[in-house]
Design a protein around this motif. Structure first.
Motif, PDB file in Angstrom:
ATOM      1  N   ASN A   1       0.800  -1.662  -0.147  1.00 54.65           N
ATOM      2  CA  ASN A   1      -0.046   0.296  -0.356  1.00 54.65           C
ATOM      3  C   ASN A   1       1.139   1.140   0.203  1.00 54.65           C
ATOM      4  N   LYS A   2       1.927   1.472  -0.089  1.00 54.17           N
ATOM      5  CA  LYS A   2       3.242   2.350   0.366  1.00 54.17           C
ATOM      6  C   LYS A   2       4.497   2.277  -0.780  1.00 54.17           C
ATOM      7  N   LYS A   3       4.254   0.615  -1.096  1.00 55.56           N
ATOM      8  CA  LYS A   3       5.156   0.655  -2.816  1.00 55.56           C
ATOM      9  C   LYS A   3       4.874   1.025  -3.980  1.00 55.56           C
ATOM     10  N   SER A   4       5.449   1.004  -4.828  1.00 55.22           N
ATOM     11  CA  SER A   4       4.695   0.624  -5.975  1.00 55.22           C
ATOM     12  C   SER A   4       5.924  -0.189  -6.771  1.00 55.22           C
ATOM     13  N   GLU A   5       7.106  -0.516  -6.412  1.00 56.25           N
ATOM     14  CA  GLU A   5       7.914  -1.211  -6.859  1.00 56.25           C
ATOM     15  C   GLU A   5       7.436  -2.732  -6.326  1.00 56.25           C
ATOM     16  N   PRO A   6       8.110  -4.036  -6.457  1.00 55.14           N
ATOM     17  CA  PRO A   6       8.713  -4.350  -5.851  1.00 55.14           C
ATOM     18  C   PRO A   6      10.231  -4.371  -4.972  1.00 55.14           C
ATOM     19  N   ARG A   7      10.310  -4.965  -3.912  1.00 53.69           N
ATOM     20  CA  ARG A   7      11.593  -5.427  -3.030  1.00 53.69           C
ATOM     21  C   ARG A   7      12.205  -6.618  -3.281  1.00 53.69           C
ATOM     22  N   TYR A   8      13.220  -5.935  -4.128  1.00 54.89           N
ATOM     23  CA  TYR A   8      14.079  -6.983  -4.328  1.00 54.89           C
ATOM     24  C   TYR A   8      15.736  -7.771  -3.502  1.00 54.89           C
ATOM     25  N   LEU A   9      14.919  -8.730  -2.811  1.00 49.55           N
ATOM     26  CA  LEU A   9      16.251  -9.290  -1.678  1.00 49.55           C
ATOM     27  C   LEU A   9      17.199 -10.251  -1.974  1.00 49.55           C
ATOM     28  N   LYS A  10      17.958 -10.160  -1.450  1.00 49.28           N
ATOM     29  CA  LYS A  10      19.510 -10.540  -1.805  1.00 49.28           C
ATOM     30  C   LYS A  10      20.014 -10.987  -0.344  1.00 49.28           C
ATOM     31  N   SER A  11      20.695 -12.027  -0.174  1.00 52.06           N
ATOM     32  CA  SER A  11      21.665 -12.465   1.007  1.00 52.06           C
ATOM     33  C   SER A  11      22.938 -12.093   0.809  1.00 52.06           C
ATOM     34  N   SER A  12      23.786 -12.018   2.199  1.00 52.21           N
ATOM     35  CA  SER A  12      24.836 -11.301   2.049  1.00 52.21           C
ATOM     36  C   SER A  12      25.346 -12.580   2.512  1.00 52.21           C
ATOM     37  N   ASN A  13      24.721 -14.017   1.986  1.00 51.67           N
ATOM     38  CA  ASN A  13      25.428 -15.497   2.821  1.00 51.67           C
ATOM     39  C   ASN A  13      25.928 -16.036   2.214  1.00 51.67           C
ATOM     40  N   LYS A  14      27.186 -15.600   1.433  1.00 56.19           N
ATOM     41  CA  LYS A  14      28.534 -16.196   0.010  1.00 56.19           C
ATOM     42  C   LYS A  14      28.106 -17.628  -0.175  1.00 56.19           C
ATOM     43  N   MET A  15      28.452 -17.455   0.946  1.00 53.73           N
ATOM     44  CA  MET A  15      28.517 -20.229   0.981  1.00 53.73           C
ATOM     45  C   MET A  15      26.682 -20.395   0.491  1.00 53.73           C
ATOM     46  N   LEU A  16      26.077 -19.840   0.413  1.00 55.90           N
ATOM     47  CA  LEU A  16      24.606 -20.180  -0.527  1.00 55.90           C
ATOM     48  C   LEU A  16      24.852 -20.496  -1.947  1.00 55.90           C
ATOM     49  N   TYR A  17      25.668 -19.012  -2.679  1.00 53.90           N
ATOM     50  CA  TYR A  17      25.947 -18.966  -4.187  1.00 53.90           C
ATOM     51  C   TYR A  17      27.432 -18.522  -4.595  1.00 53.90           C
ATOM     52  N   SER A  18      27.876 -17.904  -3.787  1.00 54.31           N
ATOM     53  CA  SER A  18      28.923 -17.061  -4.397  1.00 54.31           C
ATOM     54  C   SER A  18      30.142 -17.838  -5.422  1.00 54.31           C
ATOM     55  N   ASP A  19      30.997 -17.574  -6.397  1.00 52.36           N
ATOM     56  CA  ASP A  19      32.196 -17.792  -6.897  1.00 52.36           C
ATOM     57  C   ASP A  19      33.059 -17.542  -6.856  1.00 52.36           C
ATOM     58  N   ASP A  20      33.003 -15.994  -5.776  1.00 49.88           N
ATOM     59  CA  ASP A  20      33.819 -15.756  -5.356  1.00 49.88           C
ATOM     60  C   ASP A  20      35.211 -16.604  -4.638  1.00 49.88           C
ATOM     61  N   GLU A  21      36.384 -16.641  -4.914  1.00 46.37           N
ATOM     62  CA  GLU A  21      37.040 -17.570  -4.566  1.00 46.37           C
ATOM     63  C   GLU A  21      37.611 -16.776  -3.250  1.00 46.37           C
ATOM     64  N   ILE A  22      38.178 -18.182  -2.387  1.00 48.79           N
ATOM     65  CA  ILE A  22      38.645 -17.724  -1.469  1.00 48.79           C
ATOM     66  C   ILE A  22      39.834 -19.259  -1.332  1.00 48.79           C
ATOM     67  N   ARG A  23      40.783 -18.623  -0.345  1.00 47.54           N
ATOM     68  CA  ARG A  23      42.105 -19.711  -0.345  1.00 47.54           C
ATOM     69  C   ARG A  23      41.165 -20.832   1.199  1.00 47.54           C
ATOM     70  N   VAL A  24      41.762 -22.583   0.214  1.00 53.45           N
ATOM     71  CA  VAL A  24      40.944 -23.768   1.631  1.00 53.45           C
ATOM     72  C   VAL A  24      42.063 -24.513   1.481  1.00 53.45           C
ATOM     73  N   ASP A  25      43.390 -24.670   2.153  1.00 52.39           N
ATOM     74  CA  ASP A  25      44.464 -25.914   1.744  1.00 52.39           C
ATOM     75  C   ASP A  25      45.230 -25.253   0.772  1.00 52.39           C
ATOM     76  N   GLY A  26      45.350 -24.133   0.610  1.00 46.38           N
ATOM     77  CA  GLY A  26      46.394 -23.713   0.076  1.00 46.38           C
ATOM     78  C   GLY A  26      45.776 -23.465  -1.468  1.00 46.38           C
ATOM     79  N   LYS A  27      44.413 -24.343  -1.952  1.00 44.91           N
ATOM     80  CA  LYS A  27      43.924 -23.915  -3.683  1.00 44.91           C
ATOM     81  C   LYS A  27      43.096 -22.688  -3.311  1.00 44.91           C
ATOM     82  N   TYR A  28      42.576 -21.779  -3.965  1.00 44.03           N
ATOM     83  CA  TYR A  28      41.371 -20.890  -4.483  1.00 44.03           C
ATOM     84  C   TYR A  28      40.076 -21.458  -4.921  1.00 44.03           C
ATOM     85  N   ILE A  29      39.608 -21.346  -4.129  1.00 40.88           N
ATOM     86  CA  ILE A  29      38.408 -22.046  -4.593  1.00 40.88           C
ATOM     87  C   ILE A  29      36.942 -21.210  -4.321  1.00 40.88           C
TER      88      ILE A  29
END
Length: 426
Positions: free
Chosen positions: A196-224
């Motif tokens: 009733n106050k917003k004429s546009e939908p709100r699009y939400l996205k989690s900051s929890n990269k464990m669920l989706y992100s391909d950004d690389e981190i270094r684990v056991d000497g490898k980038y994954i």
């Protein structure tokens, strides 16, 4: 020269030994961390897990589960003006008088980590942030989180708003048992339709990269990739005072682990979480030790209307065991001495202990699957005499002899009667 070679060999041996011993110990740089099994609650690894720290937005795990337990998902919430004031950090720009369902607010809370949604939920349920904080603390104590003190529903910094890695693991384990909560936190995208106050939908996205992100981190000497196979939630958090916080649940082959890392620097929160999860899944397995109603044996019952009671396992039993020892589990059946009637269905007759070497892994009761009443004796036969007579070796020969004597007497009596009849007709 030989001495030098010997010394070098010893040093290499000790270095190699230490590497082998500690190769599986997870590297954790966060200030505090914990790894638990979601099914049993057993702690598999911990670092400063009882140290009091700031939880930031991981607070919203408690806010979310309380909202689910106290409201219907389709319940309409009118946003009060107080919920829109003094909001810092993440939000979805709620407006006074705006109407959203509780379900939409929960997705905003747990996916977008909206601080205004948290405040709106608190006021809707308890009338004020202060009263909702009391509800949060009562629930925390109920769950055994005794070192937790919540001041607000969103985790914005307050010196008195504290918890521990251990307490957060308890709260998360409880919340993840709720299907509604679990279904929300496994998502990382969501859309809130127009209001009733917003004429546009709100699009939400989690900051929890464990669920989706391909950004690389270094684990056991490898980038994954940061995304972790089997991740099913649950919540990130950040304030300058709390630094980076992350609570994670991962499910693989019906085995779920939960980790909490607090006060991490930068991407270390994801690297630490990967290391903890890898350690857990590599070194431990959730084993089904016993199944409810599994047959154990027929146990002799003294003085029963039937000679035995059927003994079965009382309930399912699962336990966390080292993966290397799965094949070394042994079961020991311990009965509660001589079993006498009456026996009621469900009565405990003993227990089964499951052992690895001399260490107890788990125990479960053995119960009767049947009712066994006390034997009813004939009125003319004294029970004590029967018990005494029927168990002696010489009882049955005497009984047979008595039967022979009785039979002979009967025959003699019949012959005598025949003679008497013949005499009468002569």
């Amino acid at each position: 020269m030989k001495k030098c070679i010997a010394v070098i060999m010893i040093i290499l041996f000790l270095v190699n030994f230490s590497i082998n011993v500690f190769a599986d110990t997870p590297i954790v740089t966060s200030e505090a961390a914990i790894l638990i099994d979601a099914e049993t609650g057993e702690v598999l690894f911990e670092k400063n897990s009882h140290v009091s720290l700031y939880p930031a937005s991981t607070t919203k795990i408690m806010t979310g589960i309380l909202a689910i337990e106290n409201c219907d998902l389709d319940e309409e919430v009118v946003i009060p003006r107080e919920a829109t004031l003094g909001i810092e950090g993440s939000h979805i720009a709620l407006e006074p008088g705006e109407v959203l369902t509780m379900e939409n607010l929960l997705y905003a809370l747990l996916i977008e980590s909206a601080n205004d949604a948290a405040k709106a939920i608190a006021i809707h349920i308890s009338g004020s942030v202060e009263d909702f904080a009391k509800l949060m603390n009562e629930k925390a104590k109920e769950l055994g989180a005794y070192d937790t003190n919540f001041v607000n529903p969103n985790g914005l910094h307050d010196d008195n708003h504290v918890t521990t890695a251990y307490d957060l693991s308890l709260i998360t384990r409880y919340a993840m048992k709720n299907k509604v909560f679990a279904n929300i936190v496994k998502e990382y995208l969501y859309t809130i339709d127009t209001t009733n106050k917003k004429s546009e939908p709100r699009y939400l996205k989690s900051s929890n990269k464990m669920l989706y992100s391909d950004d690389e981190i270094r684990v056991d000497g490898k980038y994954i990739p940061t995304k972790y196979y089997g991740a099913i939630g649950v919540k990130t958090g950040y304030t300058p005072e709390a630094k980076n916080c992350l609570v994670t649940a991962v499910k693989r082959d019906n085995h779920t682990l939960i980790t909490v890392v607090l006060k991490a620097v930068g991407r270390n929160l994801y690297e630490d979480t990967h290391n903890l999860m890898n350690y857990g899944f590599k070194n431990f397995t959730l084993e089904n030790l016993a199944y409810k109603n599994s047959f154990i044996e027929n146990i002799n019952v003294e003085s029963g209307n039937i000679p035995f009671a059927t003994a079965v396992i009382e309930k399912d039993l699962k336990a966390i065991v080292p993966s290397s020892n799965v094949n070394n589990i042994k079961s020991l059946i311990n009965l509660n001495g001589e079993v006498k009637a009456p026996i009621t269905e469900g009565q405990v007759l003993g227990q089964v202990d499951y052992m690895i070497d001399d260490e107890l892994v788990g125990s479960v009761n053995i119960v009767s699957a049947t009712n066994v009443t006390k034997k009813t004796l004939p009125p003319t036969l004294d029970y004590a005499n029967e018990k005494f007579l029927l168990r002696k070796w010489w009882t049955w020969p005497i009984i047979l002899l008595l039967l022979v004597i009785v039979n002979l007497k009967i025959r003699q009596l019949r012959r005598r009667r025949r003679r008497q009849r013949r005499t009468m007709f002569v």
